[in-house]
Motif scaffolding. Structure first.
Motif, PDB file in Angstrom:
ATOM      1  N   UNK A 151     -17.106  30.933-125.899  1.00  0.00           N
ATOM      2  CA  UNK A 151     -17.232  30.228-127.178  1.00  0.00           C
ATOM      3  C   UNK A 151     -18.145  29.028-126.982  1.00  0.00           C
ATOM      4  N   UNK A 153     -22.583  34.274-120.959  1.00  0.00           N
ATOM      5  CA  UNK A 153     -22.923  35.284-121.960  1.00  0.00           C
ATOM      6  C   UNK A 153     -21.835  35.451-123.016  1.00  0.00           C
ATOM      7  N   UNK A 154     -20.600  35.099-122.732  1.00  0.00           N
ATOM      8  CA  UNK A 154     -19.538  35.433-123.670  1.00  0.00           C
ATOM      9  C   UNK A 154     -18.766  34.254-124.245  1.00  0.00           C
ATOM     10  N   UNK A 207     -21.482  33.948-114.924  1.00  0.00           N
ATOM     11  CA  UNK A 207     -22.299  34.815-115.775  1.00  0.00           C
ATOM     12  C   UNK A 207     -21.581  35.141-117.073  1.00  0.00           C
ATOM     13  N   UNK A 208     -20.307  35.503-116.960  1.00  0.00           N
ATOM     14  CA  UNK A 208     -19.557  35.814-118.177  1.00  0.00           C
ATOM     15  C   UNK A 208     -19.408  34.586-119.053  1.00  0.00           C
ATOM     16  N   UNK A 209     -19.209  33.442-118.414  1.00  0.00           N
ATOM     17  CA  UNK A 209     -19.070  32.221-119.188  1.00  0.00           C
ATOM     18  C   UNK A 209     -20.339  32.000-120.018  1.00  0.00           C
ATOM     19  N   UNK A 229     -20.057  35.966-110.882  1.00  0.00           N
ATOM     20  CA  UNK A 229     -19.668  36.813-112.009  1.00  0.00           C
ATOM     21  C   UNK A 229     -19.026  35.986-113.118  1.00  0.00           C
ATOM     22  N   UNK A 230     -18.096  35.119-112.733  1.00  0.00           N
ATOM     23  CA  UNK A 230     -17.393  34.339-113.755  1.00  0.00           C
ATOM     24  C   UNK A 230     -18.346  33.410-114.501  1.00  0.00           C
TER      25      UNK A 230
END
Lengths: 316, 422, 426
Positions: free
Chosen positions: C366, C363-364, C359-361, C356-357
């Motif tokens: 900077x 897609x989201x 994945x967020x890294x 999950x982390x």
């Protein structure tokens, strides 16, 4: 005035048919399984996002077919590994499960596609003006949405009423034991129905995602209103869902375009109201502001006075 | 978007609730950086706008840090998602204060800006040893530097009254404008535009008829075509809108689809998806009032901006360098800190008051009376015949029509600032 | 549940438990002194009241509501308007008693909407509450004088009109105010479960036909329970308004209603203290977890789905299920199975968190290629290897858990047989 009415009708019909595409799957699932799928709008969003991804590799037409199938497949997985397990705990547990899924799916969408709206565009082959009326053009894609929605309604209707599969499905709902005794696999029928319903939501997403905007909040903004449609039309009734979709589509659209307050209307018939007292204050609220609230008010009223909805067969 | 530092520590601590409760106390790290809390929507209908703003700040902070930082300290931008909610923003304000953030910045939504001005005032009164400064880069409700003005708030964007003064001055000279339609978002910002535009037009061009004045819900309208047909049937030839984010791109998209033939006067048509949504339909029809657009570097000597513009676009596909005022804000903050010789909020706020700075387009001044920045503004038109840079690869770009000097944009303020004694 | 053979010892025991509860509330700020901890614990107090009031519906009367935030939010708005009136010197009313204004508002609207919605039960009731919730939320746009439009309503809690001479500016004073109200409201709600009303509600929940047959009016029982629950939700809303000094339209909306449902259910609806656990845990996750992971809602949603499927009694239910084996001294026999499951469970969680982390890294973040720090390691989300490893760990963990689950189940069967009490598991 005339052109504004004509366009409001067109816009209202369009919005209504989009609502219907979404609501038909939900009402089918409820009618057949007794499950109120809270996550229905989330499957709608998945449809839009899948269509975006698929169409970026191939084209819109491939996405139009593949995305609903894929969403339906996800729906089947949800039923098989989720809902079936909690079925024994009753409908409230099923409701809660789909409620939890809303959080999971909405976040997964952010995880995969990010928080920023994606550029899911109308295909160039449909991006032209169909006709111009009173100086306002009517885009071809809107006509296409209307066409798909109507085709969908006819197809579902024929499927349920005219085919053997439809008969078995309807029988499985009212008399599952009997259908099971006849040698049909009832749990599998439930899985198929859920997959079909979510697939329809996916199709609605494919159609609406590029017409509106494909972003992670689209499920949340659509969810409550779809519930209103289904409850208003009568849970489980396809015809009711159609009627309710169109009514709510037209009502909300007219409330926006007829931007008058109650006071204006009263003034038009010669009754002046001053804004000082409370009644006057209420009357000065624009119709467009009331418009957002109207569908919910209609839903609450119908639940109180006619709990089975416009055309529902039974009460919850 | 957030700080992964300390993740492990927290993850381990999360195992035991008792230990975990203590975790937030560990959050306040060493004071070796200047922390700027960026409080804007990073999710929801305005996520794209908030995200673009955050990238501007991070990019500019990176440039400052590459030059040795401010007073030898690095600038750190911490992004907080306020979901466009005033309440969420106040919650974040406390969180940020605990994490040692002394400077916050926000722009999207005057309803949030208003809550933050109020929140920072209360916070500074109740916690005099942990004060904060609010740098506002885009919330334009005139009240924030008017009746609600605060010593701790500085606005780096022209406020709505100033923008409308510039727009109506320009409109007064366009004789072909006969019927104007106002469509705006239903909150303090849109309400202010609707009110002020009517006043100013009445004064400058009494012959212009206001044929419509609509406020629509914020971030909730997905299909603007009912509004478009309303504009259509009103017979308007000009539309004024202060919409931003999706509310603007969806509006102009619906207008383009509906074949609406009007001139648009906007605040924010220059970036963040709107040029894409406009496409050819907007050519020669859409005007905007801004402190900057890309093609200005062709008309003025601005090598640094040209470099930023090109580097930024290269780095972030699909986002263009849009907010010059963020650069102005960071530059002025840096100068104020260097002038004060410290990063203490009170000293820096005092240094910022009345400060002037040279930019490639002229001098900018932070007005002492109300903490409103006065800067040159430009009116530009979206055109196929643009000097060099097109907007978002749309094949159309912005052409400058008029420059308004900083002094001419000034509008009187009713602010009576209360300044802290110590 | 609890044994009300009101012997003296049982009474003393009850008083002791509540005194301990109060003591914990008093002592906590001395242990966790940072202002963010104080703020978080204050929120916990507010949500304990809110979740307990919700459980008056869901747990005690079997009414699933999707619109409980209406009474919470309206209570908050009423309180804040009352505070503003004191700010403007329209009237004088001590701040300590302000939550009562919220309670009165919640009660009034509970009576109004309850008279409509409680005539129906089950899914129809749930739908009516959803409709009312959405209706009130969208009417916030119409009544901007009351709801304040997009910017909401704000006020200043430092009114100088108080009973005890505190200013309630510093958040620690607000914490103790909330703490006091939490104890008062929780005890009041607990005592309510001991009244005939509480008993009838239980009967209506478990078997409405029978309750009706015996002579109870189920509609009236539901209605009274609903209105009182609105009262306590209003108190919680009032405290919320005092704490944040701002109320906005979403406070009456679906998101807030969903949150309280989640809290209550995760904590456990079957036992009185369940929602307390839920409120504390969820508030903690909201404040602490959201600070370090974008994915906290996802973890949260997964946890909820998991609990609906495998632990419908919530955390309190799980604890309660172990009470009988513990008393029977058979808990030891369950332990090996749990220990066996622990390692693969931790592995599965680690794998999931990593996936999950990362994945967020991607897609989201900077800069997605910058490494993230996880489990004492620098993990690069853009590398294929880290994805493979994470997925492998996740798969291995899940496999292990499934294997261990068999052992746990076997042990439970054994324990149940030994206790000869098949009904011990909730």
């Amino acid at each position: 005035m005339l052109e504004s009415i004509v366009f409001s009708v067109l816009n209202g019909l369009l919005y209504g048919m989009l609502l219907f595409m979404l609501a038909s799957g939900l009402t089918l699932i409820f009618g057949m399984m007794g499950v109120l799928n809270f996550a229905h709008a989330s499957f709608y969003m998945l449809g839009a996002y899948c269509a975006y991804t698929i169409s970026s590799y191939t084209n819109f037409w491939v996405a139009l077919i593949l995305a609903p199938l894929f969403v339906g497949f996800l729906g089947a997985l949800t039923e098989r590994f989720g809902l079936r397990n909690v079925h024994k705990h009753g409908h409230v547990a099923e409701l809660l499960l789909t409620f939890g899924l809303v959080y999971v799916i909405d976040e997964l969408v952010v995880l995969i596609w990010g928080q920023i709206p994606v550029n899911y565009a109308i295909p160039p082959s449909l991006d032209f003006t169909l006709f111009t009326l009173f100086g306002t053009s009517f885009p071809a894609y809107r006509a296409f949405i209307l066409f798909v929605a109507v085709a969908m309604f006819v197809a579902i209707y024929l499927l349920l009423v005219r085919t053997r599969v439809g008969m078995i499905i309807r029988a499985a709902l009212s008399h599952p034991e009997m259908v099971g005794a006849l040698g049909h696999d009832v749990p599998r029928i439930f899985t198929l129905v859920f997959a079909f319903g979510t697939g329809l939501a996916g199709l609605a997403g494919v159609m609406a995602g590029n017409y509106y905007i494909t972003e992670p909040g689209m499920a949340f903004s659509m969810g409550p209103i779809v519930f209103v449609v289904v409850v208003f039309g009568g849970l489980g009734s396809l015809g009711g869902a159609l009627a309710a979709s169109l009514i709510i589509g037209l009502v909300t659209t007219f409330a926006v375009s007829l931007n008058y307050s109650v006071a204006d209307l009263l003034a038009a018939v010669g009754l002046g109201l001053d804004g000082e007292n409370i009644a006057g204050g209420l009357a000065h609220i624009d119709l467009s502001r009331i418009g957002q609230m109207l569908p919910y008010l209609m839903m609450v009223l119908i639940l109180i006075f006619r709990p089975r909805g416009l055309m529902g067969a039974r009460e919850s | 978007m957030k700080h992964y530092k300390g993740l492990v520590r927290r993850a381990v601590a999360a195992v035991g609730v008792a230990a975990a409760l203590a975790v937030p106390t560990l959050g306040s790290a060493a004071d070796d950086t200047i922390k700027i809390g960026y409080i804007d929507p990073l999710s929801g209908p305005f996520a794209n706008v908030g995200d673009a703003g955050l990238k501007h700040f991070k990019y500019l902070a990176e440039r400052i840090n590459a030059d040795g930082g401010i007073l030898g300290k690095d600038v750190e931008i911490i992004g907080y998602d306020n979901k466009s909610s005033a309440q969420e923003s106040l919650q974040i304000l406390r969180e940020a204060a605990d994490e040692g953030v002394q400077y916050i910045t926000q722009g999207n939504g005057s309803h949030v800006g208003g809550a933050l001005v109020d929140g920072v005032e209360k916070h500074n009164r109740r916690n005099p040893d942990n004060r904060m400064v609010f740098l506002n880069y885009a919330a334009v409700d005139p009240a924030l530097t008017g009746e609600k003005c605060s010593f701790w708030h500085f606005r780096f964007d022209a406020n709505s009254a100033m923008k409308l003064q510039a727009i109506t001055d320009y409109m007064a000279e366009q004789d072909d404008i006969k019927k104007v339609f106002l469509i705006n978002m239903d909150y303090s910002h849109g309400q202010a535009i609707s009110r002020i535009a009517k006043e100013m037009l009445k004064e400058k061009r009494p012959d212009i008829e206001i044929v419509g004045d609509v406020l629509h819900p914020v971030g909730k309208v997905k299909d603007f075509s009912p509004y478009i047909s309303q504009i259509q049937s009103s017979g308007a030839d000009t539309v004024i809108s202060g919409n931003w984010g999706n509310d603007l791109s969806l509006l102009v998209k619906a207008g383009a689809q509906g074949g609406l033939d009007v001139d648009w006067y906007t605040y924010y048509a220059g970036g963040l998806g709107t040029p894409t949504a406009l496409g050819k339909a907007g050519a020669e029809h859409v005007k905007m009032l801004t402190e900057w657009q890309e093609n200005l570097v062709e008309e003025y000597e601005a090598p640094e901006l040209r470099e930023i513009l090109e580097e930024f676009e290269q780095r972030y596909e699909g986002i263009e360098f849009y907010y010059l005022r963020i650069k102005t804000q960071m530059d002025m903050l840096q100068q104020a800190m260097e002038k004060a010789g410290s990063t203490d909020p009170l000293a820096v706020a005092r240094a910022l008051e009345g400060m002037t700075m040279e930019t490639p387009f002229g001098t900018v001044t932070m007005r002492e009376q109300d903490h409103q920045l006065l800067q040159p503004l430009f009116i530009s038109t979206f055109s196929e015949d643009y000097p060099k840079y097109d907007s978002e690869g749309s094949g159309l770009g912005w052409v400058m029509n008029a420059k308004l000097d900083a002094a001419s944009t000034a509008v009187d303020s009713v602010c009576e600032m209360k300044r802290p004694s110590s | 549940m609890s044994h009300s053979q009101s012997s003296r010892t049982a009474l003393l025991w009850h008083i002791g438990v509540w005194a301990l509860f109060a003591l914990v509330i008093v002592v906590l700020p001395y242990i966790f002194t940072s202002s963010s901890s104080i703020s978080m614990m204050s929120q916990m107090g507010v949500f304990i009241i809110f979740a307990l009031s919700y459980n008056m519906l869901l747990g005690q009367a079997g009414m699933l509501s999707f619109g409980h935030a209406v009474y919470f939010g309206l209570g908050g708005f009423f309180t804040l308007h009352a505070i503003r009136a004191v700010n403007d010197e329209v009237w004088q009313f001590p701040l300590e008693l302000m939550p009562l204004i919220g309670g009165a508002g919640g009660l009034a609207f509970g009576i109004l909407f309850g008279s409509i919605s409680t005539r129906r039960a089950g899914v129809t009731f749930a739908m009516i509450t959803l409709g009312i919730g959405s209706m009130v939320e969208s009417s916030a746009n119409m009544f901007t004088d009351f709801f304040g439009g997009e910017s909401g309503i704000s006020g200043n809690r430092v009114t100088d009109v108080t009973l005890f001479g505190f200013s309630y500016g510093p958040s620690i004073q607000v914490y103790y105010l909330i703490g006091a109200w939490t104890v008062i409201a929780a005890v009041a709600m607990y005592l309510l479960t001991k009244t005939p009303l509480g008993r009838i509600s239980n009967a209506v929940r478990d078997n409405p036909e029978r309750a009706q047959f015996v002579g109870y009016n189920t509609t009236i029982a539901r209605f009274i329970q609903f209105s009182l629950s609105g009262f306590f939700a209003g108190i919680a809303g009032g405290l919320f308004a005092i704490m944040f000094e701002i109320m906005t339209a979403p406070n009456v909306g679906l998101v807030q209603s969903g949150a309280v449902l989640l809290m209550t259910f995760i904590g456990g609806v079957g036992l009185f203290f369940g929602p307390i656990i839920g409120a504390v845990l969820v508030t903690y996750m909201h404040t602490a977890l959201s600070g370090f992971s974008e994915g906290w809602i996802l973890y949260f949603g997964l946890m909820f789905v998991f609990m609906v499927m495998y632990a419908p009694g919530g955390i309190a239910g799980v604890i309660y299920a172990h009470a009988a084996p513990w008393r029977a001294g058979l808990f030891r026999r369950l332990l090996p199975g749990y220990l066996l499951a622990l390692i693969p469970a931790l592995l599965a969680i680690a794998g999931l968190v990593a996936v999950v982390e990362m994945g967020y890294q991607l897609s989201l973040a900077y800069d997605p290629s910058s490494p993230i720090e996880l489990f004492y390691m620098q993990i690069n989300a853009t590398s294929v290897v880290s994805w493979l490893v994470a997925l492998l760990v996740l798969a291995a963990g899940i496999g292990g858990v499934l294997g261990a689950a068999r052992v746990v189940r076997a042990r439970w069967a054994e324990v149940n047989r030994s206790m000869q009490a098949p009904g011990a598991k909730t």
